[in-house]
Design a protein around this motif. Structure first.
Motif, short mmCIF file in Angstrom:
data_model
loop_
_atom_site.label_atom_id
_atom_site.label_comp_id
_atom_site.label_asym_id
_atom_site.label_seq_id
_atom_site.Cartn_x
_atom_site.Cartn_y
_atom_site.Cartn_z
N ALA A 166 20.45 -16.66 -40.02
CA ALA A 166 21.60 -17.00 -40.85
C ALA A 166 22.66 -17.72 -40.03
N VAL A 167 22.93 -17.24 -38.82
CA VAL A 167 23.92 -17.89 -37.96
C VAL A 167 23.44 -19.29 -37.57
N GLY A 182 25.10 -23.25 -36.89
CA GLY A 182 24.49 -24.19 -35.97
C GLY A 182 24.41 -23.72 -34.53
N ARG A 183 24.40 -22.41 -34.32
CA ARG A 183 24.30 -21.88 -32.95
C ARG A 183 23.41 -20.64 -32.95
N ALA A 195 30.63 -18.73 -46.13
CA ALA A 195 29.35 -19.43 -46.20
C ALA A 195 28.30 -18.74 -45.34
N LEU A 196 28.71 -18.22 -44.18
CA LEU A 196 27.78 -17.50 -43.31
C LEU A 196 27.28 -16.23 -43.99
N TYR A 197 28.18 -15.50 -44.62
CA TYR A 197 27.77 -14.28 -45.30
C TYR A 197 26.82 -14.56 -46.47
N ARG A 198 27.06 -15.66 -47.18
CA ARG A 198 26.11 -16.04 -48.23
C ARG A 198 24.73 -16.27 -47.62
#
Length: 382
Positions: free
Chosen positions: A315-316, A321-322, A371-374
Motif C-alpha cells: 500500500a505504501v 512511492g517508497r 489516499a494511503l489508507y484507502r
C-alpha cells in the motif's frame, strides 16, 4: 457507487480539533465520529469504563459481519496544550498557508479523519466486497490507559468481535509519509527500589550500614554493561536510573534507607518477569536488604513479516512511492494491548510536531494519508 472526487479529511479533522478533549475528557469528539460513521453503514457502540463519575468514553464501530475483519485503532484524547506559544487557540483548527494547526492535528485526530476519508472512498468503490471494517477509538490513550483500549478489547472478545488484523494510526512516519511501518514496540517497565541499612553517625561508620554505598554498587552492576546487543528487529535494551533519593538533610548522619527508580525499555529477548529477576540478582549479589515494586506498562511485541505486513508495504509503495522500513523504536502505544489478540502494526502521519506547541499537519499530507489508507484497505481486502 464510485465517486470521482476524493473525500476531504480536513473538515472532519477541524471538527475533532475543536473538541477540547484533553485526556480524559471527551468534549464531544466521539459524537463527531459517530455522525461521520453512521451514514457509512457503521453500527456504533459508545462504551464507558471506569469508576462511577469518572468513566472514560470509548467508541467501537463496525460495518459488516464476515471475514476478514480489519480494525483501525486510535484515540481522540490529547495532551494539554500548555499556556503559551500558540499562534492561535490550540482548539481552533485554523489553517494557515496550507497547514492545519491545533492540539491533535498530528496526534492523532488528523489521522482518524484521514482514515475515515480514505474509508469513505474505499466503500464508494468497493463497498460490495466481503469482510468487515471496524474502528476502535478510545479517550484514554494519553492518560493511564486503563479504561480505554484494554477494556474495549475485553468487551470485543466477549462478543466474538476480535479482528483478524489491526492498524493503529499513530503518527509513526519519520520524515516522509509512509517511510516507516511500526511492526512492534519495546516493552516498558519501572522498578522502585528501597534499600535498607542501619542509621548511624558518619564519624563512626563501623557502627552503621550505609545503604547509599550499597545501592550505588547495585546500580553500577546494573549499568556497567549492556543488558543485550539487540535482536533482529529491535535495538538494544536500555536501563536508565531515573531517580535517586535519600531524604537526608543532616550531613553527619548515615541514613537508614536509600531509594532508586529505574526505567527499562526492553526488546523481544526479555519479558518484565525475566528483567525483574535480573534486578533481584543484582540486589542479592550486594547482600542488600530491600523492597522492590515493579510496574510494567507493556510487554514488548513483534508482528512478524507476513501477509498483513506485506499488504501494508504494498500500500505504501503504491500510494507514496517508497518502500517503508519496518521499525520497532519509540515509546509505547495502544498497539501493545492489541498485540495480545491479533497481528497489529502502526502507520500514520509524520510525527514531527506531536505534543508540541503549534502542533500541525500539512493539509496536503492529510489528504495523502487518506489516499494511503484507502490503498491499505484495497490491499487488505484484495
Amino acid at each position: 457507487m464510485s465517486r470521482n472526487t476524493p473525500a476531504d479529511p480536513l473538515p472532519l479533522a477541524q471538527a475533532l480539533i475543536r473538541c477540547p478533549s484533553v485526556t480524559p475528557a471527551d468534549a464531544g469528539a466521539l459524537a463527531v465520529l459517530e455522525a461521520a460513521l453512521q451514514p457509512l453503514g457503521f453500527t456504533c457502540h459508545r462504551l464507558r469504563f471506569g469508576p462511577k463519575g469518572e468513566e472514560i468514553e470509548n467508541l467501537y464501530a463496525r460495518r459488516g459481519t464476515g471475514g476478514p475483519h480489519f480494525c483501525y485503532a486510535g484515540h481522540t484524547d490529547v495532551v494539554p496544550p500548555g499556556e503559551q506559544g500558540w499562534a492561535d487557540s490550540p482548539f481552533s483548527g485554523a489553517v494557515k498557508d496550507g497547514v492545519l494547526y491545533g492540539r491533535g492535528a498530528c496526534d492523532m485526530k488528523g489521522g482518524i479523519a484521514a482514515f475515515i476519508a480514505g474509508l469513505t472512498d474505499y466503500l464508494a468503490a468497493h463497498g460490495d466486497k466481503p469482510g468487515s471494517i471496524s474502528l476502535l477509538i478510545t479517550g484514554d490513550e494519553e492518560g493511564p490507559a486503563k479504561d480505554g483500549t484494554v477494556k474495549v478489547l475485553e468487551w470485543m472478545a466477549e462478543r466474538g468481535e476480535i479482528p483478524d488484523m489491526a492498524l493503529v494510526g499513530e503518527p509513526t512516519s519519520k520524515v516522509a509519509l509512509g517511510d516507516i511501518v511500526k511492526v512492534g514496540r519495546r516493552g516498558s517497565m519501572t522498578a522502585y527500589i528501597t534499600l535498607y541499612g542501619t542509621q548511624g553517625h558518619s564519624a563512626y561508620p563501623q557502627r552503621a550500614d550505609n545503604p547509599i554505598h550499597r545501592l550505588v554498587r547495585v546500580l553500577h552492576r546494573l549499568t556497567a554493561q549492556p543488558i543485550d546487543q539487540g535482536s533482529e528487529f529491535f535495538e538494544a535494551t536500555t536501563l536508565q536510573v531515573t531517580g535517586f533519593d535519600v531524604g537526608n538533610t543532616a550531613n553527619n548522619v548515615i541514613p537508614a534507607e536509600a531509594r532508586a527508580m529505574l526505567n527499562i525499555r526492553f526488546n523481544d529477548l526479555h519479558s518484565s518477569a525475566s528483567l525483574t529477576e535480573h534486578l533481584h540478582a543484582a540486589l542479592k549479589a550486594e547482600e542488600a536488604r530491600y523492597d522492590m515494586r515493579v510496574e510494567c506498562s507493556g510487554e514488548s511485541f513483534l508482528t512478524s513479516p507476513g501477509p498483513f505486513v506485506e499488504a501494508l508495504k504494498r500500500a505504501v509503495e503504491r500510494s507514496a512511492g517508497r518502500t517503508p522500513a519496518l521499525d520497532t523504536g519509540g515509546g509505547t502505544s495502544d498497539a501493545r494491548f492489541i498485540a495480545r489478540y491479533c497481528p497489529v502494526a502502526e502507520l500514520g502521519a509524520v510525527g514531527a510536531t506531536m505534543h508540541k506547541v503549534n502542533e500541525s499537519v500539512p493539509v496536503a499530507e492529510l489528504r495523502d494519508l487518506a489516499a494511503l489508507y484507502r490503498t491499505v484497505l484495497e490491499e487488505v481486502f484484495a
